[in-house]
Write an enzyme that holds these catalytic residues in place. Structure first.
Site, PDB file in Angstrom:
ATOM      1  CG  ASN A  19      -0.392   0.085   2.507  1.00  0.00           C
ATOM      2  OD1 ASN A  19       0.818  -0.089   2.651  1.00  0.00           O
ATOM      3  ND2 ASN A  19      -1.199   0.337   3.516  1.00  0.00           N
ATOM      4  CB  CYS A  20       4.382   1.960   0.307  1.00  0.00           C
ATOM      5  SG  CYS A  20       5.693   3.149  -0.055  1.00  0.00           S
ATOM      6  CB  SER A  21       2.385   5.497  -3.995  1.00  0.00           C
ATOM      7  OG  SER A  21       3.058   6.520  -3.295  1.00  0.00           O
ATOM      8  NE  ARG A  24       0.357   1.201  -5.365  1.00  0.00           N
ATOM      9  CZ  ARG A  24      -0.011   2.052  -4.408  1.00  0.00           C
ATOM     10  NH1 ARG A  24      -0.037   1.630  -3.148  1.00  0.00           N
ATOM     11  NH2 ARG A  24      -0.356   3.285  -4.686  1.00  0.00           N
TER      12      ARG A  24
END
Length: 129
Positions: A19-21, A24
């Protein structure tokens, strides 16, 4: 010099938080380079103290450099205290993996803390062209 086609012969590992951009984006760039990395979901399977020490050493960083200072345990545990040793800081990260700065990527071309996410380009397989 001829660039080689990326294959599974180019082992990469990413210490990833889905859930960390930033994490990702790094994973996407790795995959776009033709590599399918080993993905370590470090919140589910946190690295031990020995592995953290190895990663820090490979990046030329100290334990303090691996800490996320905006996470609640950082303040709660008083980790800003400069008197704390690397051992104590590594212990805190092992006990509270949310404190680990991310993403960390290991490749044949080096180990990097990929912040900003574009840093991963430094250790991807050589591109054609």
């Amino acid at each position: 010099m001829t660039a080689r086609t990326p294959t599974t012969d180019y082992p990469m590992t990413i210490y990833h938080k889905p859930n960390c951009s930033t994490s990702r984006n790094v994973l996407q760039l790795i995959r776009e380079s033709g590599v399918e990395p080993e993905v370590v979901l470090y919140l589910e399977t946190p690295p031990g103290k020995k592995k953290l020490r190895e990663l820090a050493q490979a990046m030329g960083l100290g334990a303090r450099d691996l800490l996320r200072t905006k996470e609640a345990p950082y303040e709660e545990l008083g980790l800003a205290d400069e008197k704390l040793s690397d051992d104590q800081l590594f212990d805190a990260i092992v006990a509270h993996p949310i404190l680990l700065q991310r993403p960390i990527v290991v490749s044949p071309r080096g180990t990097l803390m990929c912040r900003p996410w574009q840093r991963v380009e430094e250790i991807l397989p050589t591109k054609k062209g």
